[in-house]
Motif scaffolding. Sequence first.
Motif, PDB file in Angstrom:
ATOM      1  N   LEU A  55       0.840  -1.200   0.000  1.00 24.34           N
ATOM      2  CA  LEU A  55       0.000   0.000   0.000  1.00 24.34           C
ATOM      3  C   LEU A  55       0.869   1.242   0.000  1.00 24.34           C
ATOM      4  CD1 LEU A  55      -2.903   1.262   0.411  1.00 24.34           C
ATOM      5  CD2 LEU A  55      -2.400   1.200   2.862  1.00 24.34           C
ATOM      6  N   LYS A  56       0.582   2.161  -0.915  1.00 17.40           N
ATOM      7  CA  LYS A  56       1.254   3.452  -0.951  1.00 17.40           C
ATOM      8  C   LYS A  56       0.203   4.548  -1.072  1.00 17.40           C
ATOM      9  CE  LYS A  56       5.619   2.395  -0.678  1.00 17.40           C
ATOM     10  NZ  LYS A  56       6.427   2.868   0.479  1.00 17.40           N
ATOM     11  N   VAL A  57       0.471   5.672  -0.399  1.00 17.15           N
ATOM     12  CA  VAL A  57      -0.451   6.803  -0.421  1.00 17.15           C
ATOM     13  C   VAL A  57       0.015   7.809  -1.465  1.00 17.15           C
ATOM     14  CG1 VAL A  57      -1.376   8.748   0.903  1.00 17.15           C
ATOM     15  CG2 VAL A  57      -1.102   6.495   1.992  1.00 17.15           C
ATOM     16  N   VAL A  58      -0.932   8.267  -2.277  1.00 20.11           N
ATOM     17  CA  VAL A  58      -0.679   9.309  -3.266  1.00 20.11           C
ATOM     18  C   VAL A  58      -1.441  10.546  -2.823  1.00 20.11           C
ATOM     19  CG1 VAL A  58      -0.835   9.974  -5.688  1.00 20.11           C
ATOM     20  CG2 VAL A  58      -0.452   7.575  -5.074  1.00 20.11           C
ATOM     21  N   GLY A  59      -0.717  11.577  -2.435  1.00 21.39           N
ATOM     22  CA  GLY A  59      -1.375  12.815  -2.056  1.00 21.39           C
ATOM     23  C   GLY A  59      -1.892  13.532  -3.294  1.00 21.39           C
ATOM     24  N   GLN A  87       5.406   8.912 -12.951  1.00 26.15           N
ATOM     25  CA  GLN A  87       6.531   7.997 -13.124  1.00 26.15           C
ATOM     26  C   GLN A  87       6.910   7.348 -11.799  1.00 26.15           C
ATOM     27  OE1 GLN A  87       8.021   7.043 -16.125  1.00 26.15           O
ATOM     28  NE2 GLN A  87       8.851   5.483 -14.700  1.00 26.15           N
ATOM     29  N   ALA A  88       6.776   8.089 -10.702  1.00 23.27           N
ATOM     30  CA  ALA A  88       7.043   7.519  -9.379  1.00 23.27           C
ATOM     31  C   ALA A  88       6.072   6.380  -9.080  1.00 23.27           C
ATOM     32  CB  ALA A  88       6.952   8.598  -8.305  1.00 23.27           C
ATOM     33  N   LEU A  89       4.813   6.530  -9.513  1.00 25.63           N
ATOM     34  CA  LEU A  89       3.842   5.444  -9.340  1.00 25.63           C
ATOM     35  C   LEU A  89       4.261   4.225 -10.152  1.00 25.63           C
ATOM     36  CD1 LEU A  89       2.105   7.799  -8.150  1.00 25.63           C
ATOM     37  CD2 LEU A  89       0.129   6.732  -9.249  1.00 25.63           C
TER      38      LEU A  89
END
Length: 331
Positions: free
Chosen positions: A209-213, A266-268
């Motif tokens: 799980l990663k959060v994208v602000g 790109q980070a995603l």
Amino acid sequence: MKIAFVGKGGSGKTTLSSLFIRHLAANEAHVVAVDADINQHLGAALGLDENEAAALPAMGAQLPLIKDYLRGTNPRISSAATMIKTTPPGEGSRLLRVREDNPVYDACARTVRLDDGEIRLMATGPFTETDLGVACYHSKVGAVELCLNHLVDGQDEYVVVDMTAGSDSFASGMFTRFDMTFLVAEPTRKGVSVYRQYKDYARDFGVALKVVGNKVQGEDDLDFLRSEVGDDLLVGIGQSDWVRTMEKGRPAPFELLEADNRMALQALQNAAEDSYELRDWEHYTRQMVHFHLKNAESWGNEKTGADLAAQVDPAFVLHEHLSEPSAAQPA
């Protein structure tokens, strides 16, 4: 890789999933996009007009065809009618592959041409007034879960699912079907309100799980998100004139998306690619079986009149090598 976008209603989840899909297409990845939200807006976010979006076939309406195709010659499944949303594949089952043509895609997917390529788009179908009082939305996404259970994908192949908003994303075992889950959160207390609940589910089942602000306006917003979610914060995405123009139905070429936001996308992709290196197909298959047995005991056996535990093939492990044409099961 299988990627889910989740978040609170109004967080921008669908917008970000559509931007990620466009980014992948621009990078020449092979993409199957799935709109599994109760509000079906992914098609419009990808540039379809109202009539085109409404004409997308509903996966739920094609469930008999999907079951019949995926069943194949699996001897453990007595009939397609005994398959439920969690039925796992086994020897003789037909599997789905991102790049192939098959009857499921023919019935449920449509090609959407973007600025820098094309993708396949599938949709669960909307929750209508006729469903009220007789169905829940989780029955709509059962077709998606069944397809994910039978889908094998490799590097540079993406299945991107825009999930329903809020904690409803965890109402079935489908949340364990993904290599990476991106939780979209605005930098507000309400924006991160579902994070801890998501985190608990993710921790219990080993979900990445990663959060994208989203709608981040400065370093103060990023500091707030870091204080709330810690190292789970992957990146922040700012306000976008490109998105505002797109939402008015007059999208500019995708190459004109703001440079900072393209770098964030790109980070995603980098995070998704990192998750690919950690794949554990045996663990993935065990979780699939775990949720199938739970569903069989709680309602599936009674509904179908069959012992659905017998559908589990103990020797079968879903694996990437099964995506090779030579490993195809029944034709």
